[in-house]
Design a protein around this motif. Structure first.
Motif, PDB file in Angstrom:
ATOM      1  N   ALA A 176       0.601  -1.367  -0.153  1.00  0.00           N
ATOM      2  CA  ALA A 176      -0.065   0.402   0.193  1.00  0.00           C
ATOM      3  C   ALA A 176       0.623   1.264   0.045  1.00  0.00           C
ATOM      4  N   GLU A 177       1.742   1.157   1.222  1.00  0.00           N
ATOM      5  CA  GLU A 177       3.173   2.167   0.421  1.00  0.00           C
ATOM      6  C   GLU A 177       3.453   3.042  -0.279  1.00  0.00           C
ATOM      7  N   CYS A 178       3.513   2.015  -0.852  1.00  0.00           N
ATOM      8  CA  CYS A 178       4.796   2.017  -2.234  1.00  0.00           C
ATOM      9  C   CYS A 178       3.512   2.174  -3.575  1.00  0.00           C
ATOM     10  N   THR A 179       2.370   2.498  -3.362  1.00  0.00           N
ATOM     11  CA  THR A 179       1.240   1.971  -4.303  1.00  0.00           C
ATOM     12  C   THR A 179       1.099   4.226  -4.595  1.00  0.00           C
ATOM     13  N   THR A 180       0.780   4.801  -5.382  1.00  0.00           N
ATOM     14  CA  THR A 180       0.820   5.448  -5.650  1.00  0.00           C
ATOM     15  C   THR A 180      -0.294   6.160  -7.312  1.00  0.00           C
ATOM     16  N   LEU A 181      -1.306   6.845  -6.675  1.00  0.00           N
ATOM     17  CA  LEU A 181      -2.290   7.111  -7.913  1.00  0.00           C
ATOM     18  C   LEU A 181      -2.159   8.768  -7.896  1.00  0.00           C
ATOM     19  N   ASP A 182      -1.141   9.834  -9.215  1.00  0.00           N
ATOM     20  CA  ASP A 182      -1.516  11.505  -9.103  1.00  0.00           C
ATOM     21  C   ASP A 182      -0.828  11.835  -7.267  1.00  0.00           C
ATOM     22  N   GLY A 183      -0.934  11.980  -6.749  1.00  0.00           N
ATOM     23  CA  GLY A 183      -0.922  13.182  -5.724  1.00  0.00           C
ATOM     24  C   GLY A 183      -1.378  12.192  -4.580  1.00  0.00           C
ATOM     25  N   LEU A 184      -2.569  10.975  -4.791  1.00  0.00           N
ATOM     26  CA  LEU A 184      -2.728   9.808  -3.561  1.00  0.00           C
ATOM     27  C   LEU A 184      -1.432   9.171  -3.331  1.00  0.00           C
TER      28      LEU A 184
END
Length: 263
Positions: A176-184
């Protein structure tokens, strides 16, 4: 060869189907890319797991998750996944050692139970003759074998639920910590006891209902993730456009994979 390739292929395409039906504020999620590379990687990692006594498992999980998330979209935005397998190996080493200890303890307990039964006189006499007199040697032996197999897999499920719980919790948090979506930036709240409770109860549900309770176990797992996953950070929702990802109209079957409808 065929089974594990098709298993990986089915997982990827089932995820595509689920994401195509997942909508947030009118924007649909999706999964791009071909399922064939995912199936081939699943097949390859199956053999690597056996050759390495499962020490390639964190690497397998990271590689397959990267391929899945790198092709996951929310509208016209794509997720990013930057995990590295080495961060999972300390937790996996502990889980691997606990699993070995658990299996040794289970085998020792079984051997002790047999020894105590023999000492008490329960195993004296001609066992085969006693079973035959009870009515039907073949049927009785078959029921005995099935019951023993069922109990064995139940015990294995509980052992794995306990030994892997802390590794799973670490994996969930790290992915989860290694997953991003634009600024999220995503976060996941889980620890070893909570994951063990989820896995152990699901194992009980499935085994005590002889598989009929599988939908209940799956729903408990989904609720566990949805209630503990969160996202923080700036995100321009107004700029997101509808997903161009494929929208399968039917369930993810092999007929669709081979495009039999086009023949």
């Amino acid at each position: 060869l065929g089974f594990f390739f098709l298993y990986g292929l089915a997982r990827y395409r089932a995820q595509r189907y689920r994401l195509s039906r997942t909508i947030w504020r009118g924007i649909r999620m999706g999964l791009n890319g071909s399922s064939v590379p995912y199936g081939l990687k699943t097949l390859g990692f199956f053999y690597l797991a056996g050759l390495s006594l499962f020490w390639t498992y964190p690497w397998q999980r990271t590689v397959l998750m990267r391929q899945m998330l790198a092709n996951t979209t929310f509208g016209d935005r794509r997720f990013a996944f930057e995990a590295r397998a080495r961060a999972l190996y300390p937790a996996f080493a502990l889980a691997w050692i606990m699993t070995i200890i658990g299996f040794i303890a289970a085998i020792g307990a079984f051997a002790l139970a047999v020894a105590l039964a023999a000492e008490a006189g329960y195993l004296q006499g001609d066992l085969q003759e006693q079973i035959a007199q009870a009515g039907g040697l073949e049927a009785t032996m078959l029921v005995t074998i099935l019951a023993a197999t069922y109990i064995f897999y139940f015990v294995v499920g509980i052992i794995l639920s306990f030994s892997l719980a802390f590794y799973r919790a670490k994996e969930f948090r790290y992915f989860a910590e290694c997953t991003t979506l634009d600024g999220l930036q995503f976060r996941f709240r889980a620890n070893g006891p909570s994951v063990f409770w989820l896995s152990a109860v699901n194992t009980l549900i499935v085994f005590l209902t002889f598989g009929a309770g599988l939908p209940v176990a799956q729903m408990r797992r989904l609720l566990f993730f949805f209630c503990r996953l969160s996202a923080d950070g700036p995100f321009d929702m107004e700029a997101v456009r509808q997903s161009p990802s494929p929208y399968p109209w039917v369930g993810e079957g092999l007929a669709e994979f081979f495009q039999l409808g086009a023949v």
